[in-house]
Write a protein that holds these residues in place. Structure first.
Motif, PDB file in Angstrom:
ATOM      1  N   LEU A  81      39.278  51.930  39.446  1.00 13.44           N
ATOM      2  CA  LEU A  81      40.386  52.377  38.617  1.00 13.44           C
ATOM      3  C   LEU A  81      41.667  51.606  38.916  1.00 13.44           C
ATOM      4  CD1 LEU A  81      41.538  54.700  36.680  1.00 13.44           C
ATOM      5  CD2 LEU A  81      42.363  55.696  38.818  1.00 13.44           C
ATOM      6  N   ILE A  82      42.030  51.493  40.191  1.00 14.14           N
ATOM      7  CA  ILE A  82      43.310  50.846  40.509  1.00 14.14           C
ATOM      8  C   ILE A  82      43.239  49.340  40.284  1.00 14.14           C
ATOM      9  CG2 ILE A  82      44.088  52.667  42.059  1.00 14.14           C
ATOM     10  CD1 ILE A  82      43.265  50.970  44.434  1.00 14.14           C
ATOM     11  N   GLN A  83      42.042  48.748  40.403  1.00  6.67           N
ATOM     12  CA  GLN A  83      41.913  47.326  40.089  1.00  6.67           C
ATOM     13  C   GLN A  83      42.065  47.089  38.587  1.00  6.67           C
ATOM     14  OE1 GLN A  83      38.268  45.882  41.845  1.00  6.67           O
ATOM     15  NE2 GLN A  83      39.136  45.850  43.906  1.00  6.67           N
ATOM     16  N   LEU A  84      41.628  48.021  37.774  1.00  4.62           N
ATOM     17  CA  LEU A  84      41.853  47.944  36.333  1.00  4.62           C
ATOM     18  C   LEU A  84      43.343  48.060  36.021  1.00  4.62           C
ATOM     19  CD1 LEU A  84      38.873  50.168  35.185  1.00  4.62           C
ATOM     20  CD2 LEU A  84      39.225  47.802  34.452  1.00  4.62           C
ATOM     21  N   MET A  85      44.029  48.963  36.716  1.00  5.30           N
ATOM     22  CA  MET A  85      45.471  49.138  36.506  1.00  5.30           C
ATOM     23  C   MET A  85      46.242  47.859  36.820  1.00  5.30           C
ATOM     24  SD  MET A  85      46.374  52.830  38.149  1.00  5.30           S
ATOM     25  CE  MET A  85      45.805  54.370  37.432  1.00  5.30           C
ATOM     26  N   ALA A  86      45.795  47.167  37.869  1.00  3.34           N
ATOM     27  CA  ALA A  86      46.490  45.954  38.302  1.00  3.34           C
ATOM     28  C   ALA A  86      46.027  44.708  37.562  1.00  3.34           C
ATOM     29  CB  ALA A  86      46.305  45.763  39.809  1.00  3.34           C
ATOM     30  N   GLY A  87      45.088  44.856  36.659  1.00 11.30           N
ATOM     31  CA  GLY A  87      44.618  43.718  35.872  1.00 11.30           C
ATOM     32  C   GLY A  87      43.632  42.822  36.593  1.00 11.30           C
ATOM     33  N   LEU A  88      43.036  43.311  37.680  1.00 11.11           N
ATOM     34  CA  LEU A  88      42.060  42.504  38.423  1.00 11.11           C
ATOM     35  C   LEU A  88      40.662  42.620  37.831  1.00 11.11           C
ATOM     36  CD1 LEU A  88      43.176  43.184  42.112  1.00 11.11           C
ATOM     37  CD2 LEU A  88      43.904  41.364  40.556  1.00 11.11           C
TER      38      LEU A  88
ATOM     39  N   ARG B  33      52.290  40.994  37.365  1.00 16.69           N
ATOM     40  CA  ARG B  33      52.264  40.751  38.819  1.00 16.69           C
ATOM     41  C   ARG B  33      53.601  41.091  39.465  1.00 16.69           C
ATOM     42  NH1 ARG B  33      49.040  36.281  37.197  1.00 16.69           N
ATOM     43  NH2 ARG B  33      50.857  34.908  37.138  1.00 16.69           N
ATOM     44  N   GLU B  34      54.693  40.889  38.747  1.00 14.37           N
ATOM     45  CA  GLU B  34      56.004  41.230  39.280  1.00 14.37           C
ATOM     46  C   GLU B  34      56.226  42.736  39.304  1.00 14.37           C
ATOM     47  OE1 GLU B  34      59.004  39.246  37.070  1.00 14.37           O
ATOM     48  OE2 GLU B  34      58.469  37.232  37.788  1.00 14.37           O
ATOM     49  N   ALA B  35      55.682  43.428  38.315  1.00 17.02           N
ATOM     50  CA  ALA B  35      55.974  44.854  38.149  1.00 17.02           C
ATOM     51  C   ALA B  35      54.981  45.766  38.854  1.00 17.02           C
ATOM     52  CB  ALA B  35      56.020  45.202  36.666  1.00 17.02           C
ATOM     53  N   VAL B  36      53.756  45.280  39.085  1.00 10.74           N
ATOM     54  CA  VAL B  36      52.703  46.117  39.672  1.00 10.74           C
ATOM     55  C   VAL B  36      52.113  45.393  40.883  1.00 10.74           C
ATOM     56  CG1 VAL B  36      50.505  47.281  39.284  1.00 10.74           C
ATOM     57  CG2 VAL B  36      52.155  47.074  37.399  1.00 10.74           C
ATOM     58  N   SER B  37      52.208  46.007  42.057  1.00 14.53           N
ATOM     59  CA  SER B  37      51.636  45.423  43.278  1.00 14.53           C
ATOM     60  C   SER B  37      50.521  46.322  43.790  1.00 14.53           C
ATOM     61  CB  SER B  37      52.701  45.274  44.368  1.00 14.53           C
ATOM     62  OG  SER B  37      53.527  44.166  44.127  1.00 14.53           O
ATOM     63  N   LEU B  38      49.370  45.724  44.036  1.00 21.53           N
ATOM     64  CA  LEU B  38      48.222  46.440  44.581  1.00 21.53           C
ATOM     65  C   LEU B  38      48.016  46.022  46.026  1.00 21.53           C
ATOM     66  CD1 LEU B  38      45.638  48.147  44.465  1.00 21.53           C
ATOM     67  CD2 LEU B  38      44.477  46.209  43.387  1.00 21.53           C
ATOM     68  N   VAL B  39      47.993  47.006  46.918  1.00 21.94           N
ATOM     69  CA  VAL B  39      47.774  46.752  48.341  1.00 21.94           C
ATOM     70  C   VAL B  39      46.383  47.272  48.688  1.00 21.94           C
ATOM     71  CG1 VAL B  39      48.605  47.138  50.686  1.00 21.94           C
ATOM     72  CG2 VAL B  39      50.246  47.025  48.793  1.00 21.94           C
ATOM     73  N   PHE B  40      45.494  46.355  49.055  1.00 22.54           N
ATOM     74  CA  PHE B  40      44.118  46.731  49.366  1.00 22.54           C
ATOM     75  C   PHE B  40      44.027  47.450  50.708  1.00 22.54           C
ATOM     76  CE2 PHE B  40      43.539  43.170  46.432  1.00 22.54           C
ATOM     77  CZ  PHE B  40      42.599  43.699  45.563  1.00 22.54           C
ATOM     78  N   GLN B  41      42.891  48.129  50.911  1.00 25.42           N
ATOM     79  CA  GLN B  41      42.635  48.744  52.206  1.00 25.42           C
ATOM     80  C   GLN B  41      42.591  47.653  53.278  1.00 25.42           C
ATOM     81  OE1 GLN B  41      39.011  51.007  52.341  1.00 25.42           O
ATOM     82  NE2 GLN B  41      39.522  51.984  54.289  1.00 25.42           N
ATOM     83  N   PHE B  42      43.198  47.914  54.432  1.00 22.45           N
ATOM     84  CA  PHE B  42      43.325  46.954  55.535  1.00 22.45           C
ATOM     85  C   PHE B  42      43.950  45.640  55.053  1.00 22.45           C
ATOM     86  CE2 PHE B  42      39.480  49.523  56.609  1.00 22.45           C
ATOM     87  CZ  PHE B  42      40.080  50.277  57.613  1.00 22.45           C
ATOM     88  N   PRO B  43      45.162  45.708  54.479  1.00 25.24           N
ATOM     89  CA  PRO B  43      45.794  44.503  53.930  1.00 25.24           C
ATOM     90  C   PRO B  43      46.124  43.461  54.994  1.00 25.24           C
ATOM     91  CG  PRO B  43      47.389  46.294  54.059  1.00 25.24           C
ATOM     92  CD  PRO B  43      46.035  46.892  54.357  1.00 25.24           C
ATOM     93  N   GLU B  44      46.146  43.896  56.256  1.00 23.23           N
ATOM     94  CA  GLU B  44      46.457  42.950  57.335  1.00 23.23           C
ATOM     95  C   GLU B  44      45.428  41.827  57.425  1.00 23.23           C
ATOM     96  OE1 GLU B  44      44.688  46.738  59.305  1.00 23.23           O
ATOM     97  OE2 GLU B  44      45.962  46.190  57.607  1.00 23.23           O
ATOM     98  N   TYR B  45      44.221  42.048  56.890  1.00 25.43           N
ATOM     99  CA  TYR B  45      43.199  41.007  56.913  1.00 25.43           C
ATOM    100  C   TYR B  45      43.484  39.893  55.902  1.00 25.43           C
ATOM    101  CZ  TYR B  45      40.484  44.432  59.591  1.00 25.43           C
ATOM    102  OH  TYR B  45      40.060  45.342  60.535  1.00 25.43           O
ATOM    103  N   GLN B  46      44.481  40.108  55.030  1.00 29.66           N
ATOM    104  CA  GLN B  46      44.802  39.117  54.009  1.00 29.66           C
ATOM    105  C   GLN B  46      45.957  38.196  54.418  1.00 29.66           C
ATOM    106  OE1 GLN B  46      44.378  42.807  51.129  1.00 29.66           O
ATOM    107  NE2 GLN B  46      45.040  41.033  49.990  1.00 29.66           N
ATOM    108  N   LEU B  47      46.493  38.369  55.621  1.00 31.39           N
ATOM    109  CA  LEU B  47      47.574  37.507  56.092  1.00 31.39           C
ATOM    110  C   LEU B  47      47.002  36.128  56.412  1.00 31.39           C
ATOM    111  CD1 LEU B  47      49.284  40.063  58.518  1.00 31.39           C
ATOM    112  CD2 LEU B  47      49.978  39.494  56.187  1.00 31.39           C
ATOM    113  N   PHE B  48      47.690  35.084  55.960  1.00 32.34           N
ATOM    114  CA  PHE B  48      47.095  33.756  56.150  1.00 32.34           C
ATOM    115  C   PHE B  48      48.109  32.649  56.415  1.00 32.34           C
ATOM    116  CE2 PHE B  48      48.131  34.293  51.717  1.00 32.34           C
ATOM    117  CZ  PHE B  48      48.666  33.078  51.341  1.00 32.34           C
TER     118      PHE B  48
END
Length: 288
Positions: free
Chosen positions: A49-56, A82-97
């Motif tokens: 559901l939330i991935q649909l909301m964010a356009g993913l 993308r500017e108006a809607v931000s989706l933060v995935f579970q364990f977002p710390e794994y996406q730091l690069f």
């Protein structure tokens, strides 16, 4: 303007080519400034559901609208979404690069038309909102930080565009109680300042304390959508869905079953304590 799902369905392809229905005919509207919790067992369709909301993801049928426009139309400007809607995935710390915290947080503004100074100020703002000293943290490697710090940096990266909608997938999973409370207070403050928050969580206590509205899914279908106090008051219905209404409501329900009538709208700790205190004061006055 709201995020709207109109009669949305979605299915995944299995390894053998058959379809696995994830969501069926879902219609939801989430308005500016709301704080909405989403509950349901693993596999019920919450993350889809939330991935649909964010356009993913793109629905199999139905429409996802933002500010009245279908985000999946070919000519829709995804940069605005993308500017108006931000989706933060579970364990977002794994996406730091990136090599430094500052660069990592600034990544969300990579394609913006802001100047270098404007981007720097926006990064400073988002890190300070998350409780960091910008000058102390900016040059550190994100990989050198503690788990809780990494998560806050990752969320700062979601905040940097100053979105109107922040969507979280199990944001407090794996956090200790102190870190959990600190995070929820930050998100609550952002909501009070006007940011809409959508939070998928198994933690009924967090939803009962902070959310104003809760949406419950079961097997890809929407089964309940309403004010937290109304939904959590019906503890029997939640039990039928193998969900709980949070510790305060559960304690109140147990006390009511043992002769101390507690309002079924007492869904937060403060409300529960106030109700118990009032009952005890009434007993004391009766005895005197």
């Amino acid at each position: 303007m709201p995020i709207e799902l109109e009669s949305v369905s979605f299915a995944y392809k299995s390894a053998d080519g058959s379809e696995i229905q994830a969501l069926r005919d879902i219609s939801i509207k989430i308005g500016d400034g709301e704080f909405v919790g989403i509950m349901g067992h693993t596999g019920c369709g919450k993350t889809t559901l939330i991935q649909l909301m964010a356009g993913l993801l793109t629905p199999v049928s139905g429409s996802v609208l933002f500010d009245g426009l279908d985000i999946n139309m070919r000519d829709y400007d995804r940069a605005k979404l993308r500017e108006a809607v931000s989706l933060v995935f579970q364990f977002p710390e794994y996406q730091l690069f990136e090599s430094t915290v500052e660069r990592d947080v600034a990544f969300g503004l990579k394609h913006s038309r802001q100047s270098r100074d404007e981007i720097s100020e926006r990064v400073r703002w988002s890190l300070e909102i998350m409780g960091f000293d910008f000058d102390l943290i900016r040059k550190k490697s994100p990989l050198s930080l503690s788990g809780g710090e990494k998560r806050r940096v990752a969320i700062a990266g979601a905040l940097v565009t100053k979105p109107r909608y922040l969507i979280f997938d199990e944001p407090i999973a794996g956090l200790d109680q102190m870190s959990r409370n600190a995070f929820l207070e930050i998100i609550d403050e952002l909501n009070r300042e006007g940011t809409a928050v959508v939070m998928v969580s198994h933690n009924a206590d967090a939803i009962s304390e902070y959310c104003k509205r809760v949406i419950i899914f079961s097997d890809g279908e929407l089964v309940t959508d309403g004010a937290v106090k109304e939904v959590f008051s019906d503890i029997n219905k939640l039990e039928e869905l193998y969900l709980n209404a949070g510790t305060p409501r559960t304690i109140g329900h147990m006390l009511s079953g043992h002769g101390m009538e507690i309002s079924d709208k007492a869904t937060s700790y403060d409300e529960l304590l106030f109700a118990i205190k009032s009952k005890l004061q009434n007993v004391e006055r009766t005895l005197h």
